[in-house]
Design a protein around this motif. Structure first.
Motif, PDB file in Angstrom:
ATOM      1  N   LYS A 183       0.829  -1.356   0.176  1.00  0.00           N
ATOM      2  CA  LYS A 183       0.056   0.042  -0.213  1.00  0.00           C
ATOM      3  C   LYS A 183       0.795   1.271   0.071  1.00  0.00           C
ATOM      4  O   LYS A 183       0.532   2.379  -0.328  1.00  0.00           O
ATOM      5  N   SER A 184       2.085   1.178   0.513  1.00  0.00           N
ATOM      6  CA  SER A 184       2.937   2.398   0.835  1.00  0.00           C
ATOM      7  C   SER A 184       3.651   2.619  -0.590  1.00  0.00           C
ATOM      8  O   SER A 184       4.177   3.797  -0.832  1.00  0.00           O
ATOM      9  N   GLN A 185       3.691   1.747  -1.727  1.00  0.00           N
ATOM     10  CA  GLN A 185       4.368   2.108  -2.793  1.00  0.00           C
ATOM     11  C   GLN A 185       4.059   3.335  -3.584  1.00  0.00           C
ATOM     12  O   GLN A 185       2.788   3.458  -3.710  1.00  0.00           O
ATOM     13  N   GLY A 186       5.077   4.015  -3.910  1.00  0.00           N
ATOM     14  CA  GLY A 186       4.722   5.134  -4.546  1.00  0.00           C
ATOM     15  C   GLY A 186       4.371   6.329  -3.663  1.00  0.00           C
ATOM     16  O   GLY A 186       4.435   7.617  -4.177  1.00  0.00           O
ATOM     17  N   GLN A 187       4.478   6.141  -2.237  1.00  0.00           N
ATOM     18  CA  GLN A 187       4.293   7.268  -1.551  1.00  0.00           C
ATOM     19  C   GLN A 187       5.706   7.627  -0.955  1.00  0.00           C
ATOM     20  O   GLN A 187       6.660   7.135  -0.960  1.00  0.00           O
ATOM     21  N   SER A 188       5.702   9.103  -0.504  1.00  0.00           N
ATOM     22  CA  SER A 188       7.038   9.642   0.010  1.00  0.00           C
ATOM     23  C   SER A 188       6.326  10.078   1.580  1.00  0.00           C
ATOM     24  O   SER A 188       5.299  10.789   1.718  1.00  0.00           O
ATOM     25  N   VAL A 198      11.257  -1.166  -1.230  1.00  0.00           N
ATOM     26  CA  VAL A 198      10.198  -0.250  -1.085  1.00  0.00           C
ATOM     27  C   VAL A 198       9.795   0.021   0.155  1.00  0.00           C
ATOM     28  O   VAL A 198       9.741   1.225   0.330  1.00  0.00           O
ATOM     29  N   ALA A 199       9.928  -0.905   0.981  1.00  0.00           N
ATOM     30  CA  ALA A 199       9.802  -0.239   2.608  1.00  0.00           C
ATOM     31  C   ALA A 199      10.566   0.831   3.217  1.00  0.00           C
ATOM     32  O   ALA A 199      10.105   1.854   3.505  1.00  0.00           O
TER      33      ALA A 199
END
Length: 159
Positions: free
Chosen positions: A94-99, A119-120
């Motif tokens: 779910k966190s992929q693509g977020q900063s 990714v994590a």
């Protein structure tokens, strides 16, 4: 039922929530968008977006009719509700693509998929914003984990 959130949503002002449906992709309101509840109304929840690209944008999340795609039953279930869930934590996927400014990573066992550890840890903007808790096989804190890499991926690379 799959793809149908809990029937009760208990929120208060200041609660962190996550959008679970695509509402308006062009304005950043898509599945996985993080928000903070600002005001609760009868037919709409007013939120502030938590994003590095969209700062302090206020959005209104309407109640929606949600119907699960599961067709095992001889009836169609429709429920009108807000497409939100409480979001104090999220999965690596779910966190992929977020900063994010701060990331707490809990690894009770090694990350199981190639690239997931990258990714994590790469979601955080600065090294000082990253905290990791790794547990060994006995459930005690450790400073080591395995990064799953499939070496077969590199066998047919031509330089």
């Amino acid at each position: 039922m799959s793809r149908l959130p809990n029937h009760t949503l208990k929120l208060k002002v200041g609660a962190p929530v996550m959008l679970i449906r695509n509402i308006d992709k062009s304005n950043g309101l898509c599945n996985g968008t993080r928000l903070i509840v600002i005001k609760l109304e009868k037919h709409v929840i007013i939120c502030q977006m938590l994003s590095d690209t969209i700062i302090n944008q206020t959005v209104m999340i309407p109640g929606m009719t949600i119907t699960p795609s599961d067709s095992r039953y001889p009836f169609t279930l429709c429920r009108r509700q807000f497409p939100l869930i409480l979001s104090f934590a999220m999965t690596i996927n779910k966190s992929q693509g977020q900063s994010l400014h701060s990331v707490g990573l809990f690894l009770p066992h090694p990350v199981f998929t190639h690239g997931q550890l990258y990714v994590a840890v790469s979601r955080v903007l600065r090294k000082s914003g990253l905290k990791i808790l790794i547990l060994d096989t006995d459930g005690k804190a450790s400073n080591r984990t395995n990064n799953v890499v499939y070496k077969e991926v590199f066998h047919n690379i031509y330089v």
